[in-house]
Design an enzyme around this catalytic site. Structure first.
Site, PDB file in Angstrom:
ATOM      1  N   ARG A  76       0.818  -1.195   0.000  1.00  0.00           N
ATOM      2  CA  ARG A  76       0.000   0.000   0.000  1.00  0.00           C
ATOM      3  C   ARG A  76       0.861   1.258   0.000  1.00  0.00           C
ATOM      4  NH1 ARG A  76      -3.689   0.308   5.075  1.00  0.00           N
ATOM      5  NH2 ARG A  76      -4.890  -1.267   3.982  1.00  0.00           N
ATOM      6  N   TYR A  77       1.957   1.232   0.751  1.00  0.00           N
ATOM      7  CA  TYR A  77       2.862   2.375   0.844  1.00  0.00           C
ATOM      8  C   TYR A  77       4.130   2.059   0.057  1.00  0.00           C
ATOM      9  CZ  TYR A  77      -0.067   3.428   4.926  1.00  0.00           C
ATOM     10  OH  TYR A  77      -1.118   3.690   5.768  1.00  0.00           O
ATOM     11  N   ARG A 107       7.060   0.117   2.249  1.00  0.00           N
ATOM     12  CA  ARG A 107       6.867  -1.039   3.121  1.00  0.00           C
ATOM     13  C   ARG A 107       5.733  -1.936   2.648  1.00  0.00           C
ATOM     14  NH1 ARG A 107       5.311   3.791   4.858  1.00  0.00           N
ATOM     15  NH2 ARG A 107       3.694   4.123   6.422  1.00  0.00           N
ATOM     16  N   CYS A 139      -3.798 -18.416  14.663  1.00  0.00           N
ATOM     17  CA  CYS A 139      -3.553 -17.636  15.884  1.00  0.00           C
ATOM     18  C   CYS A 139      -3.833 -18.539  17.072  1.00  0.00           C
ATOM     19  CB  CYS A 139      -4.495 -16.445  15.969  1.00  0.00           C
ATOM     20  SG  CYS A 139      -4.220 -15.242  14.676  1.00  0.00           S
ATOM     21  N   CYS A 145      -9.255 -13.248  18.375  1.00  0.00           N
ATOM     22  CA  CYS A 145      -9.834 -12.055  18.986  1.00  0.00           C
ATOM     23  C   CYS A 145     -11.133 -11.725  18.263  1.00  0.00           C
ATOM     24  CB  CYS A 145      -8.877 -10.880  18.853  1.00  0.00           C
ATOM     25  SG  CYS A 145      -7.176 -11.345  19.234  1.00  0.00           S
ATOM     26  N   CYS A 150     -11.012  -9.016  15.557  1.00  0.00           N
ATOM     27  CA  CYS A 150      -9.960  -9.104  14.538  1.00  0.00           C
ATOM     28  C   CYS A 150     -10.403  -8.497  13.207  1.00  0.00           C
ATOM     29  CB  CYS A 150      -9.580 -10.556  14.317  1.00  0.00           C
ATOM     30  SG  CYS A 150      -8.285 -10.721  13.072  1.00  0.00           S
ATOM     31  N   ARG A 186      -8.980  -9.090  10.413  1.00  0.00           N
ATOM     32  CA  ARG A 186      -8.757 -10.037   9.312  1.00  0.00           C
ATOM     33  C   ARG A 186      -9.626 -11.283   9.493  1.00  0.00           C
ATOM     34  NH1 ARG A 186      -2.924  -8.688   9.345  1.00  0.00           N
ATOM     35  NH2 ARG A 186      -2.918  -6.683   8.266  1.00  0.00           N
ATOM     36  N   ASP A 227     -11.925  -0.730  12.982  1.00  0.00           N
ATOM     37  CA  ASP A 227     -12.197  -0.863  11.550  1.00  0.00           C
ATOM     38  C   ASP A 227     -13.623  -1.336  11.257  1.00  0.00           C
ATOM     39  OD1 ASP A 227      -9.567  -0.185  11.031  1.00  0.00           O
ATOM     40  OD2 ASP A 227      -8.889  -2.259  11.178  1.00  0.00           O
ATOM     41  N   ASP A 254      -7.920   3.874   9.708  1.00  0.00           N
ATOM     42  CA  ASP A 254      -7.514   3.307   8.427  1.00  0.00           C
ATOM     43  C   ASP A 254      -8.652   3.609   7.450  1.00  0.00           C
ATOM     44  OD1 ASP A 254      -5.834   1.936   6.753  1.00  0.00           O
ATOM     45  OD2 ASP A 254      -5.672   0.187   8.057  1.00  0.00           O
ATOM     46  N   LYS A 274      -3.589   4.847   6.439  1.00  0.00           N
ATOM     47  CA  LYS A 274      -3.923   5.303   7.795  1.00  0.00           C
ATOM     48  C   LYS A 274      -3.802   6.819   7.900  1.00  0.00           C
ATOM     49  CE  LYS A 274      -2.258   1.004   9.815  1.00  0.00           C
ATOM     50  NZ  LYS A 274      -1.581   0.350   8.679  1.00  0.00           N
TER      51      LYS A 274
HETATM   52  C1  LIG Z   1      -0.642  -0.459   8.620  1.00  0.00           C
HETATM   53  C2  LIG Z   1       0.010  -0.888   7.428  1.00  0.00           C
HETATM   54  C3  LIG Z   1       1.374  -0.661   7.247  1.00  0.00           C
HETATM   55  C4  LIG Z   1       2.248   0.021   8.285  1.00  0.00           C
HETATM   56  O1  LIG Z   1       1.913   1.352   8.491  1.00  0.00           O
HETATM   57  P1  LIG Z   1       2.738   2.189   9.569  1.00  0.00           P
HETATM   58  O2  LIG Z   1       2.060   3.527   9.596  1.00  0.00           O
HETATM   59  O3  LIG Z   1       4.151   2.253   9.096  1.00  0.00           O
HETATM   60  O4  LIG Z   1       2.645   1.471  10.881  1.00  0.00           O
HETATM   61  C5  LIG Z   1       1.945  -1.065   6.053  1.00  0.00           C
HETATM   62  N1  LIG Z   1       1.218  -1.666   5.093  1.00  0.00           N
HETATM   63  C6  LIG Z   1      -0.090  -1.893   5.238  1.00  0.00           C
HETATM   64  C7  LIG Z   1      -0.835  -2.567   4.143  1.00  0.00           C
HETATM   65  C8  LIG Z   1      -0.743  -1.524   6.414  1.00  0.00           C
HETATM   66  O5  LIG Z   1      -2.049  -1.775   6.578  1.00  0.00           O
HETATM   67  S1  SF4 Z   2      -6.207  -9.647  16.105  1.00  0.00           S
HETATM   68 FE1  SF4 Z   2      -6.646 -11.259  14.558  1.00  0.00          FE
HETATM   69  S2  SF4 Z   2      -4.654 -11.748  13.658  1.00  0.00           S
HETATM   70 FE2  SF4 Z   2      -4.253 -10.658  15.591  1.00  0.00          FE
HETATM   71  S3  SF4 Z   2      -4.020 -12.294  17.155  1.00  0.00           S
HETATM   72 FE3  SF4 Z   2      -6.164 -11.623  17.188  1.00  0.00          FE
HETATM   73  S4  SF4 Z   2      -7.211 -13.058  15.796  1.00  0.00           S
HETATM   74 FE4  SF4 Z   2      -5.009 -13.202  15.342  1.00  0.00          FE
END
Ligand SMILES: *Cc1c(COP(=O)(O)O)cnc(C)c1O
Ligand code: SF4
Length: 386
Positions: free
Chosen positions: A120-121, A124, A133, A137, A140, A142, A302, A339, A346
């Site tokens: 996305r960035y 990174r 996991c 949670c 979560c 995801r 989210d 986000d 973000k």
């Molecule tokens: C959150 C996230 C990051 C990291 O973002 P930081 O602001 O550096 O913590 C990088 N890639 C993706 C896809 C993300 O969701």
């Molecule tokens: S937030 Fe989601 S990915 Fe993170 S430990 Fe909990 S269940 Fe696993």
């Protein structure tokens, strides 16, 4: 901070014969985790409503907790912050409650040049190592991943992910996430760290893991600590949401991690009914600092399907920052961020400390609402608008 006495788990009849070696062994914790409501009922009997929530949600999201994390519940009710993070609730599947939410609000799967990577960035990438996991949670973001079968990736998948990173020199940082990457065996972790470490343009390997919260014994494993020490680009970002999750065992675990030269940071999610008030977040930030974890982000919850009932008003987080500023050490002030849907990234949100701008000055306020004018510089380059 919670103080857990020597062999405190023996107070629970189910664990009265569990030795210290077993309880402090991360693999024992994973092997003996609770996966069904029948497991929970070995400790406490559930109401009809609770059982119904287990049964109705089981095909959309796993239930799971380590004995350690479960033992941090202080009261078996929705008021308890640990209970609420692991016990299913019917709200998760109420269409009316969840109607404005998405399975993948940030297009992580769409913004994925190769399976397992989200880019996305520019500098990174997110590297999803597994979808397992040791604790699931309820909040979560995801949740969609767990609809698939639990598994680590195949070697071919990993190789394609490394290739993508190798061939993109703009990438300086890899965020190894999941699921929880530190639930993988040491051999797998070594394979991932070694490959990433050898890529010259990678400066930072950021591991996102909740094991420190739910299974701190992971960091009593000398082999893992040795890997952190050897592949010396690792930063650890963890996920504490409430002061009840921070114990004397956490403190020992953090000390072990720091001894390898690995910084430890934390991301908290603002969760309705769990931590959405000034007092709780203030205590959480203070307790994190006590064990030498640096608060990094506080996230607005989210809009993920099955999670949105945990969402607060956006402004709640700004009010909390307003409360923290000046009262708590600057080290304990996280960045509050939301986000953006659609994978736009973000956005940091702050209280407004710049009250006014005129031709002559800026008007600033401090945390006590005392105001001060700062004169503008005259002439070239002097502040023209902001
Ligand atoms: C959150 C996230 C990051 C990291 O973002 P930081 O602001 O550096 O913590 C990088 N890639 C993706 C896809 C993300 O969701
Ligand atoms: S937030 Fe989601 S990915 Fe993170 S430990 Fe909990 S269940 Fe696993």
């Amino acid at each position: 901070m919670v103080f857990l006495e020597e062999e405190y788990w023996k107070r629970f009849p189910l664990w009265k014969d569990v030795s210290k070696d077993e309880w402090f062994n991360w693999k024992w914790q994973v092997r003996n985790r609770f996966k069904t409501f029948e497991d929970v009922e070995k400790i406490v009997s559930l109401s009809e409503e609770e059982k119904k929530a287990f049964l109705k949600t089981s095909d959309i999201f796993h239930f799971g907790t380590t004995p350690y994390y479960f033992s941090l519940i202080q009261r078996f009710s929705k008021e308890d912050p640990v209970y609420r993070q692991i016990f299913p609730s019917l709200e998760e599947i109420e269409e009316e409650v969840q109607k404005d939410a998405y399975l993948d609000p940030f297009n992580e799967d769409i913004m994925s040049p190769v399976s397992g990577i989200t880019h996305r960035y520019p500098d990174r990438v997110l590297f999803r190592a597994t979808n397992f996991c040791s604790v699931y949670c309820r909040h979560c973001m995801r949740k969609r991943m767990f609809l698939e079968e639990e598994r680590a990736r195949t070697k071919e998948e990993y190789e394609r992910m490394f290739d993508y990173i190798r061939s993109n020199k703009n990438i300086k940082e890899v965020l190894v996430s999941g699921g929880d990457p530190l639930t993988l065996p040491n051999k797998k972790i070594e394979y991932i760290l070694k490959n990433l470490y050898q890529i010259e343009h990678i400066d930072i390997i950021r591991i996102g893991s909740r094991e420190l919260v739910v299974n701190p014994f992971r960091f009593f494993d000398e082999e893992l600590l040795e890997l952190f020490d050897r592949y010396d680009k690792v930063w650890l970002v963890t996920h504490f949401n409430h002061p009840n999750e921070i114990t004397n065992i956490t403190k020992k675990a953090v000390k072990n991690i720091l001894s390898t030269g690995t910084p430890v940071l934390n991301q908290t999610v603002l969760l309705k009914g769990i931590n959405d008030n000034e007092k709780t977040i203030e205590k959480l930030m203070r307790d994190l600092l006590k064990v030498k974890i640096k608060p990094y982000y506080l996230f607005f919850c989210d809009p993920t399907k099955g999670v949105i009932h945990f969402r607060t008003d956006l402004k709640k987080g700004i009010e909390i920052l307003e409360h923290l500023r000046g009262r708590v050490s600057g080290l304990g002030n996280p960045i509050y961020a939301a986000d953006l849907e659609g994978g736009l990234g973000k956005v940091p949100l702050f209280p407004n400390y710049l009250l006014e701008e005129t031709e002559e000055y800026y008007l600033l306020r401090n945390y006590e609402n005392k105001t001060v004018k700062i004169k503008k510089k005259k002439g070239k380059g002097g502040g023209r608008g902001i």
